[in-house]
Motif scaffolding. Structure first.
Motif, mmCIF file in Angstrom:
data_model
loop_
_atom_site.group_PDB
_atom_site.id
_atom_site.type_symbol
_atom_site.label_atom_id
_atom_site.label_comp_id
_atom_site.label_asym_id
_atom_site.label_seq_id
_atom_site.Cartn_x
_atom_site.Cartn_y
_atom_site.Cartn_z
ATOM 1 N N ALA A 136 3.048 2.566 6.895
ATOM 2 C CA ALA A 136 4.589 1.811 7.760
ATOM 3 C C ALA A 136 3.437 0.427 9.289
ATOM 4 N N ILE A 137 3.949 -0.329 8.720
ATOM 5 C CA ILE A 137 4.061 -1.618 9.808
ATOM 6 C C ILE A 137 3.307 -1.294 10.923
ATOM 7 N N GLY A 138 2.462 -1.231 11.994
ATOM 8 C CA GLY A 138 1.890 -1.650 12.845
ATOM 9 C C GLY A 138 0.807 -0.427 13.017
ATOM 10 N N LYS A 139 0.157 0.024 11.582
ATOM 11 C CA LYS A 139 -0.400 0.845 11.764
ATOM 12 C C LYS A 139 -2.069 -0.006 12.016
ATOM 13 N N GLN A 140 -3.673 0.363 12.311
ATOM 14 C CA GLN A 140 -4.639 -0.431 12.312
ATOM 15 C C GLN A 140 -4.597 -1.223 10.785
ATOM 16 N N SER A 141 -5.247 -2.113 10.447
ATOM 17 C CA SER A 141 -5.924 -2.582 10.082
ATOM 18 C C SER A 141 -4.808 -2.824 8.238
ATOM 19 N N VAL A 142 -3.957 -2.844 8.967
ATOM 20 C CA VAL A 142 -2.392 -3.224 8.030
ATOM 21 C C VAL A 142 -2.172 -4.801 7.807
ATOM 22 N N ASP A 143 -1.932 -5.956 8.922
ATOM 23 C CA ASP A 143 -1.876 -7.388 8.601
ATOM 24 C C ASP A 143 -3.663 -8.117 8.444
ATOM 25 N N MET B 176 -5.415 15.868 -0.301
ATOM 26 C CA MET B 176 -6.579 15.301 0.479
ATOM 27 C C MET B 176 -6.627 13.854 0.418
ATOM 28 N N LYS B 177 -6.320 12.298 1.582
ATOM 29 C CA LYS B 177 -6.175 11.641 1.463
ATOM 30 C C LYS B 177 -7.950 11.063 1.271
ATOM 31 N N SER B 178 -7.107 9.690 0.502
ATOM 32 C CA SER B 178 -8.601 8.758 0.117
ATOM 33 C C SER B 178 -9.086 7.395 1.648
ATOM 34 N N SER B 179 -9.958 7.165 1.746
ATOM 35 C CA SER B 179 -10.315 6.275 2.427
ATOM 36 C C SER B 179 -9.920 5.018 2.233
ATOM 37 N N VAL B 180 -9.671 3.600 2.420
ATOM 38 C CA VAL B 180 -9.508 2.331 1.591
ATOM 39 C C VAL B 180 -10.112 1.450 2.833
ATOM 40 N N ARG B 181 -10.899 1.038 1.731
ATOM 41 C CA ARG B 181 -11.814 0.013 2.816
ATOM 42 C C ARG B 181 -11.107 -1.474 2.592
ATOM 43 N N PRO C 207 -7.177 -3.473 -17.833
ATOM 44 C CA PRO C 207 -7.524 -3.054 -16.646
ATOM 45 C C PRO C 207 -6.347 -1.587 -15.992
ATOM 46 N N GLY C 208 -6.196 -1.211 -14.890
ATOM 47 C CA GLY C 208 -5.381 0.244 -14.154
ATOM 48 C C GLY C 208 -4.900 -0.597 -13.720
ATOM 49 N N GLU C 209 -3.894 -0.114 -12.417
ATOM 50 C CA GLU C 209 -3.547 -1.187 -11.474
ATOM 51 C C GLU C 209 -3.198 0.125 -10.122
ATOM 52 N N PHE C 210 -2.557 -0.310 -8.752
ATOM 53 C CA PHE C 210 -2.921 0.650 -7.647
ATOM 54 C C PHE C 210 -1.698 -0.066 -6.844
ATOM 55 N N GLU C 211 -1.171 0.993 -5.782
ATOM 56 C CA GLU C 211 0.380 0.817 -5.254
ATOM 57 C C GLU C 211 0.422 1.516 -3.727
ATOM 58 N N MET C 212 -0.231 0.533 -2.988
ATOM 59 C CA MET C 212 0.349 1.122 -1.390
ATOM 60 C C MET C 212 1.034 0.926 -0.194
ATOM 61 N N HIS C 213 1.806 2.027 0.507
ATOM 62 C CA HIS C 213 2.909 2.093 0.732
ATOM 63 C C HIS C 213 2.637 2.645 2.253
ATOM 64 N N HIS D 183 -12.433 -6.165 6.349
ATOM 65 C CA HIS D 183 -11.743 -6.089 7.333
ATOM 66 C C HIS D 183 -10.921 -4.953 7.316
ATOM 67 N N GLY D 184 -11.471 -4.377 7.582
ATOM 68 C CA GLY D 184 -10.959 -2.412 8.102
ATOM 69 C C GLY D 184 -10.687 -1.669 7.201
ATOM 70 N N GLU D 185 -10.649 -0.533 6.796
ATOM 71 C CA GLU D 185 -10.598 0.812 7.413
ATOM 72 C C GLU D 185 -8.806 1.174 6.878
ATOM 73 N N ILE D 186 -8.718 1.956 6.227
ATOM 74 C CA ILE D 186 -7.052 2.342 6.109
ATOM 75 C C ILE D 186 -7.478 4.210 5.239
ATOM 76 N N ASP D 187 -7.005 5.284 6.497
ATOM 77 C CA ASP D 187 -7.023 6.509 5.814
ATOM 78 C C ASP D 187 -5.434 7.146 5.746
ATOM 79 N N ASP D 188 -4.163 6.050 6.802
ATOM 80 C CA ASP D 188 -3.740 6.844 7.366
ATOM 81 C C ASP D 188 -2.727 6.526 6.495
ATOM 82 N N TYR D 189 -2.093 5.605 5.072
ATOM 83 C CA TYR D 189 -1.193 5.165 4.245
ATOM 84 C C TYR D 189 -0.627 6.307 3.972
ATOM 85 N N GLU D 190 1.011 6.303 3.719
ATOM 86 C CA GLU D 190 2.403 6.521 3.677
ATOM 87 C C GLU D 190 2.112 7.198 2.118
#
Length: 360
Positions: free
Chosen positions: A41-48, A1-6, A33-39, A15-22
């Motif tokens: 698609a361009i054009g989805k809500q709040s990507v900008d 299950m995907k998690s939401s990202v604020r 410290p740890g690290e993160f990486e998100m992929h 500045h937005g919330e995303i839950d439909d990332y790839e």
């Protein structure tokens, strides 16, 4: 299950919330410290809104926060465009400071006190206003961790904090506290959940419990040293040398340790033992955890806890601290853990050797 990202800025504006990332990977670490990486698609809500220096918070959990420090757009052969953003968890900003001081800055106290002293001096309340981060705070000092002396001068702050953490076997993190509108630094204390204790329910990862999918065990002495010749002040024959550690015959593995800033035999011994600990035996036991319900992540076990991992076929049982957790949010979400010592990279190993050949 995907998690939401604020997505927030450093003034804590949303500045937005995303839950439909790839895909999204969040790595939490105990000593650094740890690290993160998100992929996505361009054009989805709040990507900008995924811009450098913005903060992301995963699942609205303050301890799962990171700062975007890299972004790139790639186009595949079908014309699809994917934005990739990545960066460290909030403690990664410690690499933006070095321990600026006229003379060696020395302190002795609990691990927590020592770590918070240096973070305060170089992030929160330093004598130079331009070095302060106004939205950074430090949780109340409870004096946790073993007593240790430490000294530093013009070293990367992130390496100083990591060195104290590894030497004292204590974790740390930086949380994004939205209510306080602060990034809050604090230490992290793991629990003993091994089969050898009888206070808390033990946690065992093993194929016999069907809660682990793959395992890797590493037991290496390639960089191991057990006797150090700590070199203090002085030149050539007049240089003070103190022997730390022990070993004899074939089992004696020696190394020279540059401790030229030490001002006394006691300080030289302490510093020598700290430096020698960087040449320890490497024992790691990694695995991919299955979500079978036998042990629930962040309830029954979490980063920093000491658990038991077992493989009867290999004849191995190892009690070890969980030093890293990788959370993978994709169509098939999963967890991967690392236990025990971190295997040093070639860069880190060479740097370590170089630091010990100065002024021989």
């Amino acid at each position: 299950m995907k998690s939401s990202v604020r997505i927030l800025d450093t003034a804590f504006n949303l500045h937005g919330e995303i839950d439909d990332y790839e895909s999204l990977q969040m790595i939490r670490r105990y000593y650094r410290p740890g690290e993160f990486e998100m992929h996505i698609a361009i054009g989805k809500q709040s990507v900008d809104q995924l811009q450098k220096e913005r903060v992301i918070i995963v699942n609205n959990q303050p301890h799962k926060s990171g700062i975007i420090m890299h972004s790139e757009i790639n186009q595949d052969d079908k014309g699809g465009e994917i934005l990739t953003v990545r960066g460290p968890t909030l403690g990664g900003v410690f690499d933006r400071r070095i321990t600026v001081t006229d003379n060696y800055d020395r302190i002795k106290g609990s691990a927590e006190t020592v770590m918070k002293y240096y973070v305060n001096n170089h992030i929160v309340n330093g004598i130079y206003p331009e070095r302060r981060i106004p939205f950074f705070a430090i949780a109340a000092d409870q004096g946790r961790g073993k007593q240790t002396p430490w000294q530093t001068r013009f070293e990367p702050l992130n390496e100083v904090v990591q060195g104290i953490a590894e030497w004292c076997d204590i974790g740390w993190l930086v949380k994004c506290d939205i209510n306080l509108k602060k990034w809050v630094f604090d230490v992290l204390i793991g629990r003993d959940l091994t089969v050898d204790q009888h206070i808390l329910p033990p946690v065992i990862f093993s194929h016999e419990y069907d809660n682990i999918q793959s395992q890797q065990f590493v037991d290496s002495d390639l960089q191991f040293k057990n006797v150090g010749y700590a070199g203090g002040k002085g030149e050539d024959a007049n240089r003070l040398i103190q022997v730390v550690g022990s070993g004899s015959g074939l089992n004696r593995r020696e190394v020279f340790l540059d401790c030229s800033s030490a001002e006394s035999v006691t300080e030289l011994t302490d510093m020598g033992n700290q430096h020698l600990s960087g040449f320890k035996q490497i024992r790691t036991y990694d695995g991919k955890i299955l979500s079978t319900g036998s042990f629930v992540y962040e309830r029954d076990w979490d980063l920093g806890d000491v658990i038991t991992q077992r493989n009867q076929k290999w004849g191995l049982t190892m009690n070890s601290r969980i030093t890293e957790v990788k959370e993978i949010y994709e169509p098939a979400s999963s967890l991967e853990i690392s236990l025990g010592n971190e295997i040093p990279t070639i860069t880190k190993f060479v740097k370590q050797l170089q630091s010990n050949v100065k002024r021989r």
